[in-house]
Design a protein around this motif. Structure first.
Motif, PDB file in Angstrom:
ATOM      1  N   GLN A  54       4.161 -11.827   6.536  1.00 39.38           N
ATOM      2  CA  GLN A  54       3.270 -10.890   6.258  1.00 39.38           C
ATOM      3  C   GLN A  54       3.949 -10.073   4.754  1.00 39.38           C
ATOM      4  OE1 GLN A  54       1.524  -8.158   8.851  1.00 39.38           O
ATOM      5  NE2 GLN A  54       0.953  -6.731   7.487  1.00 39.38           N
ATOM      6  N   ASP A  55       3.211  -9.900   3.962  1.00 37.64           N
ATOM      7  CA  ASP A  55       3.384  -9.247   2.647  1.00 37.64           C
ATOM      8  C   ASP A  55       3.028  -8.124   2.658  1.00 37.64           C
ATOM      9  OD1 ASP A  55       4.924  -8.989  -0.011  1.00 37.64           O
ATOM     10  OD2 ASP A  55       2.918  -8.560  -0.659  1.00 37.64           O
ATOM     11  N   ASN A  56       3.779  -6.904   2.386  1.00 37.40           N
ATOM     12  CA  ASN A  56       3.175  -5.441   2.360  1.00 37.40           C
ATOM     13  C   ASN A  56       3.499  -4.822   1.128  1.00 37.40           C
ATOM     14  OD1 ASN A  56       2.677  -5.632   5.195  1.00 37.40           O
ATOM     15  ND2 ASN A  56       4.890  -5.298   5.667  1.00 37.40           N
ATOM     16  N   THR A  57       3.612  -5.562  -0.006  1.00 36.25           N
ATOM     17  CA  THR A  57       3.897  -5.105  -1.257  1.00 36.25           C
ATOM     18  C   THR A  57       2.370  -4.039  -1.888  1.00 36.25           C
ATOM     19  OG1 THR A  57       5.189  -6.913  -1.858  1.00 36.25           O
ATOM     20  CG2 THR A  57       4.381  -5.723  -3.782  1.00 36.25           C
ATOM     21  N   ALA A  58       2.881  -2.864  -2.091  1.00 36.70           N
ATOM     22  CA  ALA A  58       1.686  -1.810  -2.576  1.00 36.70           C
ATOM     23  C   ALA A  58       1.203  -2.575  -3.959  1.00 36.70           C
ATOM     24  CB  ALA A  58       2.376  -0.696  -2.967  1.00 36.70           C
ATOM     25  N   GLY A  59       0.045  -2.473  -3.835  1.00 35.23           N
ATOM     26  CA  GLY A  59      -0.829  -3.087  -4.966  1.00 35.23           C
ATOM     27  C   GLY A  59      -0.746  -4.626  -5.331  1.00 35.23           C
ATOM     28  N   ALA A  60      -0.063  -5.064  -4.453  1.00 31.60           N
ATOM     29  CA  ALA A  60      -0.417  -6.476  -4.478  1.00 31.60           C
ATOM     30  C   ALA A  60      -1.909  -7.272  -3.931  1.00 31.60           C
ATOM     31  CB  ALA A  60       0.716  -7.306  -3.647  1.00 31.60           C
ATOM     32  N   ASN A  61      -2.204  -8.177  -4.929  1.00 34.22           N
ATOM     33  CA  ASN A  61      -3.660  -8.740  -4.508  1.00 34.22           C
ATOM     34  C   ASN A  61      -3.557 -10.308  -4.294  1.00 34.22           C
ATOM     35  OD1 ASN A  61      -3.739  -9.464  -7.150  1.00 34.22           O
ATOM     36  ND2 ASN A  61      -4.889  -7.445  -7.851  1.00 34.22           N
ATOM     37  N   ARG A  62      -2.545 -10.946  -4.610  1.00 38.26           N
ATOM     38  CA  ARG A  62      -2.542 -12.209  -4.854  1.00 38.26           C
ATOM     39  C   ARG A  62      -1.049 -12.787  -4.305  1.00 38.26           C
ATOM     40  NH1 ARG A  62      -2.124 -15.946  -8.824  1.00 38.26           N
ATOM     41  NH2 ARG A  62      -1.894 -14.239 -10.406  1.00 38.26           N
ATOM     42  N   TRP A  63      -0.992 -13.712  -3.350  1.00 36.65           N
ATOM     43  CA  TRP A  63       0.231 -14.318  -2.913  1.00 36.65           C
ATOM     44  C   TRP A  63       0.538 -15.562  -3.050  1.00 36.65           C
ATOM     45  CZ3 TRP A  63      -3.218 -11.061  -0.941  1.00 36.65           C
ATOM     46  CH2 TRP A  63      -3.188  -9.701  -0.602  1.00 36.65           C
ATOM     47  N   LYS A  64       1.842 -15.797  -3.181  1.00 33.17           N
ATOM     48  CA  LYS A  64       2.382 -17.317  -2.864  1.00 33.17           C
ATOM     49  C   LYS A  64       3.502 -17.541  -2.283  1.00 33.17           C
ATOM     50  CE  LYS A  64       3.828 -21.563  -5.551  1.00 33.17           C
ATOM     51  NZ  LYS A  64       4.188 -21.913  -6.927  1.00 33.17           N
ATOM     52  N   TRP A  65       3.486 -18.200  -1.098  1.00 33.80           N
ATOM     53  CA  TRP A  65       4.567 -18.419  -0.186  1.00 33.80           C
ATOM     54  C   TRP A  65       5.091 -19.781  -0.257  1.00 33.80           C
ATOM     55  CZ3 TRP A  65       6.370 -14.499   3.165  1.00 33.80           C
ATOM     56  CH2 TRP A  65       5.539 -13.104   3.194  1.00 33.80           C
ATOM     57  N   ASP A  66       6.098 -20.094  -0.521  1.00 37.87           N
ATOM     58  CA  ASP A  66       6.885 -21.279  -0.534  1.00 37.87           C
ATOM     59  C   ASP A  66       7.908 -21.471   0.498  1.00 37.87           C
ATOM     60  OD1 ASP A  66       8.138 -23.593  -1.013  1.00 37.87           O
ATOM     61  OD2 ASP A  66       8.703 -23.392  -3.098  1.00 37.87           O
TER      62      ASP A  66
END
Length: 247
Positions: A54-66
């Motif tokens: 889970q990502d909790n970065t403030a202001g993030a709206n898109r993610w890429k997990w590798d």
């Protein structure tokens, strides 16, 4: 030069300089914040174990997990399974108004006591033959991340691709066909020859031949013999010579 133009140039220059100074010295992009459960820093993972990310970065709206094993995800949170042992570099990139932030994490996966099924362990369970128009069911012998079923040798089933650990089929014509199963994690491709017989008609019932019942002919009653009344002999003897009486 017109004073108004000079004033506009000065305002634009001062605004640009203020924006640059603010972002350079005062505004900093938020640091990326993510979590892995269980914590892979102090938890030993084994092949087949799953992790929650889970990502909790403030202001993030898109993610890429590798995940480092050839698998990716664009979800903010989810679950991932490491199917094979090894050391993997998990990378997460978060995007937002701040641009992008990226960080990595090392994940070590050990060989577990429960071995992950290999391609040789995968097989197709089900009957080897059936009649036409009879529904038959096939299933994979081991668990995998995905399944794909297809039929070879039957033009009517060419595009009849099915997903899932089991699949049901029926065949309109007799013949010999090949059931093909392709799986992922573990990667395997196995097949099974399947024979379809023509529908055997039910045997016709043997007609029961009934013998005619014997006809009983009633015979006419025999006529009763006519009793001849002999005249009285008046006491004379019968000599047996054809003459009834002798005087």
């Amino acid at each position: 030069m017109d004073k108004r133009i000079i004033l506009l140039i000065a305002i634009f220059w001062l605004g640009s300089l203020s924006f640059f100074v603010y972002h350079k010295y005062y505004s900093k992009a938020p640091s990326i914040q993510f979590e892995i459960r269980p914590n892979t820093d102090n938890t030993i993972l084994h092949a087949g174990d799953s992790i929650l990310f889970q990502d909790n970065t403030a202001g993030a709206n898109r993610w890429k997990w590798d995940f480092g094993d050839g698998e990716y995800s664009s979800d903010q949170s989810g679950k991932h399974i490491y199917m094979n042992p090894g050391t993997f570099t998990l990378a997460i990139t978060a995007y937002g108004g701040f641009g992008s932030q990226r960080t990595t994490k090392t994940v070590k996966v050990m060989q577990g006591a429960m071995a992950i099924p290999s391609s040789s362990a995968m097989s197709i369970l089900g009957p080897s033959e059936a009649n036409t128009k009879q529904q038959v069911s096939f299933s994979a012998s081991a668990t995998a991340a995905s399944y794909e079923w297809s039929i070879e040798g039957d033009p009517a089933q060419r595009n009849n691709i099915k997903k899932g650990q089991s699949a049901d089929y029926s065949f309109a014509k007799p013949g010999s066909f090949t059931i093909v199963l392709k799986t992922k994690n573990p990667d395997a491709s196995v097949n099974k020859v399947f024979v379809v017989n023509g529908v055997v008609p039910e045997a016709a019932a043997t007609p029961v031949v009934r013998r005619p019942e014997p006809v009983h002919i009633q015979q006419a009653p025999k006529p009763k013999p006519v009793q001849q009344h002999k005249p009285k002999s008046d006491g004379l003897p019968d000599l047996g010579d054809g003459v009834e009486y002798h005087k």
